[in-house]
Every structure is written in structure tokens, then in C-alpha cells.
Design a protein around this motif. Structure first.
Motif, mmCIF file in Angstrom:
data_model
loop_
_atom_site.group_PDB
_atom_site.id
_atom_site.type_symbol
_atom_site.label_atom_id
_atom_site.label_comp_id
_atom_site.label_asym_id
_atom_site.label_seq_id
_atom_site.Cartn_x
_atom_site.Cartn_y
_atom_site.Cartn_z
ATOM 1 N N THR A 130 0.814 -1.196 0.053
ATOM 2 C CA THR A 130 0.022 0.108 -0.031
ATOM 3 C C THR A 130 0.934 1.293 0.010
ATOM 4 O OG1 THR A 130 -1.790 -1.187 1.256
ATOM 5 C CG2 THR A 130 -1.968 1.324 1.415
ATOM 6 N N ALA A 131 2.061 1.233 0.871
ATOM 7 C CA ALA A 131 2.917 2.307 0.593
ATOM 8 C C ALA A 131 3.504 2.783 -0.551
ATOM 9 C CB ALA A 131 3.929 2.095 1.803
ATOM 10 N N LEU A 132 3.648 1.459 -1.238
ATOM 11 C CA LEU A 132 4.171 1.750 -2.585
ATOM 12 C C LEU A 132 3.486 2.361 -3.420
ATOM 13 C CD1 LEU A 132 6.944 1.229 -3.984
ATOM 14 C CD2 LEU A 132 5.853 -1.030 -4.742
ATOM 15 N N ILE A 133 2.148 1.992 -3.520
ATOM 16 C CA ILE A 133 0.980 2.674 -4.279
ATOM 17 C C ILE A 133 0.822 4.027 -3.948
ATOM 18 C CG2 ILE A 133 -1.409 2.570 -4.661
ATOM 19 C CD1 ILE A 133 -1.555 -0.550 -4.347
ATOM 20 N N ASP A 134 1.026 4.566 -2.443
ATOM 21 C CA ASP A 134 0.932 5.992 -2.014
ATOM 22 C C ASP A 134 2.228 6.596 -2.861
ATOM 23 O OD1 ASP A 134 -1.350 5.167 -0.750
ATOM 24 O OD2 ASP A 134 -0.507 5.136 0.981
ATOM 25 N N LEU A 135 3.318 6.178 -2.711
ATOM 26 C CA LEU A 135 4.448 6.662 -3.320
ATOM 27 C C LEU A 135 4.356 6.984 -4.858
ATOM 28 C CD1 LEU A 135 7.309 4.969 -1.447
ATOM 29 C CD2 LEU A 135 6.474 7.154 -0.921
ATOM 30 N N ALA A 136 3.666 6.216 -5.475
ATOM 31 C CA ALA A 136 3.429 6.219 -6.729
ATOM 32 C C ALA A 136 2.428 7.698 -7.076
ATOM 33 C CB ALA A 136 3.125 4.910 -7.569
ATOM 34 N N ALA A 137 1.382 7.435 -6.329
ATOM 35 C CA ALA A 137 0.496 8.719 -6.418
ATOM 36 C C ALA A 137 1.088 9.927 -6.010
ATOM 37 C CB ALA A 137 -0.765 8.464 -5.555
ATOM 38 N N LEU A 138 1.952 10.003 -5.114
ATOM 39 C CA LEU A 138 2.824 11.095 -4.876
ATOM 40 C C LEU A 138 3.600 11.711 -6.154
ATOM 41 C CD1 LEU A 138 4.235 10.802 -1.163
ATOM 42 C CD2 LEU A 138 2.573 12.210 -1.817
ATOM 43 N N VAL A 139 4.274 10.812 -6.704
ATOM 44 C CA VAL A 139 4.828 11.286 -8.103
ATOM 45 C C VAL A 139 4.032 11.632 -8.991
ATOM 46 C CG1 VAL A 139 6.116 10.219 -10.129
ATOM 47 C CG2 VAL A 139 6.879 9.474 -7.640
ATOM 48 N N MET A 140 2.671 11.172 -9.240
ATOM 49 C CA MET A 140 1.842 11.760 -10.134
ATOM 50 C C MET A 140 1.215 13.288 -9.613
ATOM 51 S SD MET A 140 0.412 10.607 -12.972
ATOM 52 C CE MET A 140 0.276 12.361 -13.590
ATOM 53 N N ASP A 141 1.237 13.195 -8.253
ATOM 54 C CA ASP A 141 0.909 14.493 -7.968
ATOM 55 C C ASP A 141 1.870 15.570 -8.021
ATOM 56 O OD1 ASP A 141 -1.244 13.500 -6.835
ATOM 57 O OD2 ASP A 141 -0.705 13.666 -4.821
ATOM 58 N N GLU A 142 3.267 15.289 -8.027
ATOM 59 C CA GLU A 142 4.347 16.152 -8.378
ATOM 60 C C GLU A 142 4.307 16.489 -9.807
ATOM 61 O OE1 GLU A 142 6.460 17.848 -6.462
ATOM 62 O OE2 GLU A 142 5.530 17.008 -4.743
ATOM 63 N N LEU A 143 4.008 15.481 -10.742
ATOM 64 C CA LEU A 143 3.944 15.868 -12.119
ATOM 65 C C LEU A 143 2.989 16.527 -12.681
ATOM 66 C CD1 LEU A 143 4.487 12.010 -13.434
ATOM 67 C CD2 LEU A 143 6.162 13.981 -13.730
ATOM 68 N N GLU A 144 1.418 16.497 -11.859
ATOM 69 C CA GLU A 144 0.597 17.354 -12.105
ATOM 70 C C GLU A 144 1.003 18.707 -11.872
ATOM 71 O OE1 GLU A 144 -1.849 16.956 -13.872
ATOM 72 O OE2 GLU A 144 -2.126 14.649 -13.979
ATOM 73 N N LEU A 145 1.579 18.911 -10.685
ATOM 74 C CA LEU A 145 2.016 20.301 -10.324
ATOM 75 C C LEU A 145 2.928 20.910 -11.130
ATOM 76 C CD1 LEU A 145 2.279 19.613 -6.141
ATOM 77 C CD2 LEU A 145 0.770 21.291 -7.420
ATOM 78 N N ARG A 146 3.877 20.028 -11.635
ATOM 79 C CA ARG A 146 4.862 20.658 -12.626
ATOM 80 C C ARG A 146 4.127 20.998 -13.906
ATOM 81 N NH1 ARG A 146 8.028 18.716 -16.559
ATOM 82 N NH2 ARG A 146 10.128 19.517 -16.729
ATOM 83 N N LEU A 147 3.315 20.333 -14.366
ATOM 84 C CA LEU A 147 2.472 20.666 -15.663
ATOM 85 C C LEU A 147 1.595 21.900 -15.489
ATOM 86 C CD1 LEU A 147 1.383 19.704 -18.337
ATOM 87 C CD2 LEU A 147 -0.360 18.603 -17.398
ATOM 88 N N SER A 148 1.079 22.249 -14.250
ATOM 89 C CA SER A 148 0.423 23.284 -13.988
ATOM 90 C C SER A 148 1.172 24.619 -14.011
ATOM 91 C CB SER A 148 -0.431 23.373 -12.477
ATOM 92 O OG SER A 148 -1.366 22.327 -12.479
ATOM 93 N N ALA A 149 2.459 24.428 -13.518
ATOM 94 C CA ALA A 149 3.423 25.302 -13.431
ATOM 95 C C ALA A 149 3.964 25.710 -14.773
ATOM 96 C CB ALA A 149 4.788 25.100 -12.393
ATOM 97 N N LEU A 150 4.176 24.631 -15.639
ATOM 98 C CA LEU A 150 4.584 24.827 -17.072
ATOM 99 C C LEU A 150 3.719 25.686 -17.945
ATOM 100 C CD1 LEU A 150 6.235 21.597 -17.933
ATOM 101 C CD2 LEU A 150 7.436 23.764 -17.748
ATOM 102 N N ARG A 151 2.217 25.350 -17.524
ATOM 103 C CA ARG A 151 1.183 26.012 -18.236
ATOM 104 C C ARG A 151 1.116 27.586 -17.999
ATOM 105 N NH1 ARG A 151 -3.328 21.271 -17.734
ATOM 106 N NH2 ARG A 151 -3.003 20.213 -19.725
ATOM 107 N N MET A 152 1.187 27.872 -16.650
ATOM 108 C CA MET A 152 1.399 29.336 -16.068
ATOM 109 C C MET A 152 2.282 30.108 -16.738
ATOM 110 S SD MET A 152 -1.207 30.179 -14.108
ATOM 111 C CE MET A 152 -0.623 31.327 -13.155
ATOM 112 N N LEU A 153 3.541 29.314 -16.716
ATOM 113 C CA LEU A 153 4.660 30.043 -17.487
ATOM 114 C C LEU A 153 4.554 30.348 -18.999
ATOM 115 C CD1 LEU A 153 7.742 30.898 -17.085
ATOM 116 C CD2 LEU A 153 8.328 28.635 -17.668
ATOM 117 N N ARG A 154 3.888 29.335 -19.713
ATOM 118 C CA ARG A 154 3.585 29.569 -20.878
ATOM 119 C C ARG A 154 2.515 30.741 -21.113
ATOM 120 N NH1 ARG A 154 3.253 23.193 -21.525
ATOM 121 N NH2 ARG A 154 5.107 22.769 -22.032
ATOM 122 N N VAL A 155 1.505 30.750 -20.439
ATOM 123 C CA VAL A 155 0.829 32.040 -20.298
ATOM 124 C C VAL A 155 1.285 33.247 -19.995
ATOM 125 C CG1 VAL A 155 -1.286 32.899 -19.269
ATOM 126 C CG2 VAL A 155 -1.382 30.796 -19.920
#
Length: 239
Positions: A130-155
Motif C-alpha cells: 500500500t505504501a508503494l502505491i501511495d508513493l507512486a500517487a505522490l509522484v503523479m501529484d508532483e507531475l501534475e503540479l509541474r505541468l500546472s507550473a509549465l502552463r502558467m509560465l507559457r501563459v
């Protein structure tokens, strides 16, 4: 995967910490965060696996893990007919134990894995899975945050490229106190601005504005001296 623009980016502290945390939670010597490309497995973060930046898409470990909907556990790679030929098993890393959870987007696409590796055979508990699944979800959260920051920078870059709004458009405030400009197409405020009264805004733009406007209470007004005030729709004669 291309949407997240993550391949071949420099090391990132957030992903490095997740890999280190995975190794500590499992008391394992190595852990990684990988992104599975079309022809390679690229390591976004590594802990205890020095000098490895990418490997081929050999089946058995990371490439097999993204095909599963949950954790993949290989207690002993030498007992697995597919994993035993993997380069991380036959090479200097000498991996004997492998566990991974896929990094999955909200719409079900699997981008890569969070992996735990050991040089001795072992098993994991349900809590560790279960902890391994949670860690993978944390990585996905970081990727989404990074994508949002990239979009803001482009705007922001697009806004800088367009340049500031011409001064002739003017600015004002709506009943909510927000600045805005008049829309010359229908005579209504854009983002809330009072209509200029007599003696104001005699430039080219104001001469093209039709008389009808909309006051702060939503009434349609046609009387030019009627000012759109934040505190109410009361006629006001300019000095």
C-alpha cells in the motif's frame, strides 16, 4: 507522457526524496522513479543505484510493472523466467528482489513506476504494498503540479509577447472594485467599469461607444449622464 514534458529533465529534489523514502520504508539499498518511454526506461530519480540513467525496455521489471493495475512483486528474480534475463539482474546491480507500483494518470495512463530493489530475495507485507502505491500517487501529484507550473509560465510568456494594453482603452472599477475596460462592441463594461460621462473619454474609443450601458444593479440605462457607481445606480451630473 509527452504532455508532462518530463523526459531528460535535470534531477529534481521532490522525486529524489520519494525514491529515498521508498528505500527507507522497505529497508532496501536501492529505489528509483522511472518513466517508461517508447524505446527506453528513463530514471527520473535514483537512490543507491549510481551511474544508471536509463536502460532498454527489457521485460521483467519496469516494463512489466506498467502493464499491471497494482504493485508488481518479484521475490526472487532468478526464479522468474522473464526477470532473470533483465540487465539489472545480470549486470553490476545484481538485483534479486524487485517491487514496483505504476505511476498512473487520472485517466488511467501509466507513465512509469516507483521501484524498490534489493540484492537479496525477500517478500513484502500488505502495508508495504500500500505504501508503494501511495508513493507512486505522490509522484503523479508532483507531475501534475509541474505541468500546472509549465502552463502558467507559457501563459505569462504569451502575455509578455502580446504587450501591455493600450492606454487609450482606459480603466475603471466595477461594483466589486475590479479594474476593467469598456467593450466597444456592445457598450457594456468588460470586467466592470462605469461608462464615461460628458466631458470624459472624448477620445476616439469613447466616440465609438454606443450610449446604452448596464449599471451596477443590472439595469439597462440609456441616459448618458447616468454614472455607474459602486455604491448604487444614482444619476450624477459631472462638475
Amino acid at each position: 507522457m509527452r504532455l508532462y514534458d518530463i523526459l531528460d529533465t535535470p534531477p529534481d529534489g521532490a522525486f529524489d526524496r520519494i525514491a529515498a523514502l521508498a528505500a527507507r520504508l522497505f529497508d532496501a539499498p536501492a529505489a528509483t522513479v522511472t518513466i517508461v518511454d517508447t524505446d527506453r526506461v528513463w530514471f527520473k530519480a535514483t537512490y543507491g543505484l549510481a551511474g544508471v540513467r536509463q536502460i532498454g525496455r527489457d521485460p521483467g521489471l519496469c516494463t512489466s510493472a506498467i502493464l499491471t493495475g497494482g504493485p508488481l512483486v518479484v521475490p526472487d528474480t532468478l526464479d522468474d523466467p522473464v526477470a532473470r534475463a533483465h540487465c539489472l539482474v545480470t549486470g553490476p546491480a545484481r538485483v534479486r528482489f524487485y517491487a514496483a507500483a505504476p505511476i498512473t494518470t487520472g485517466d488511467g495512463h501509466r507513465l512509469g513506476t516507483v521501484d524498490v530493489l534489493d540484492t537479496r530475495p525477500r517478500r513484502i507485507t500488505p502495508d508495504q504494498a500500500t505504501a508503494l502505491i501511495d508513493l507512486a500517487a505522490l509522484v503523479m501529484d508532483e507531475l501534475e503540479l509541474r505541468l500546472s507550473a509549465l502552463r502558467m509560465l507559457r501563459v505569462e510568456r504569451e502575455l509578455v509577447h502580446v504587450g501591455p494594453r493600450p492606454a487609450s482603452l482606459g480603466a475603471g472599477r466595477s461594483r466589486k472594485g475590479r479594474a476593467g475596460v469598456w467593450d466597444a462592441r456592445d457598450g457594456t463594461p468588460s470586467r466592470g467599469v462605469r461608462r464615461p460621462g460628458p466631458g470624459e473619454g472624448t477620445g476616439e474609443l469613447s466616440s465609438r461607444l454606443p450610449v446604452p450601458a448596464r449599471c451596477c444593479a443590472g439595469e439597462r440605462v440609456t441616459d448618458p449622464p447616468h454614472w455607474l457607481l459602486r455604491q448604487g445606480c444614482e444619476p450624477h451630473q459631472p462638475q
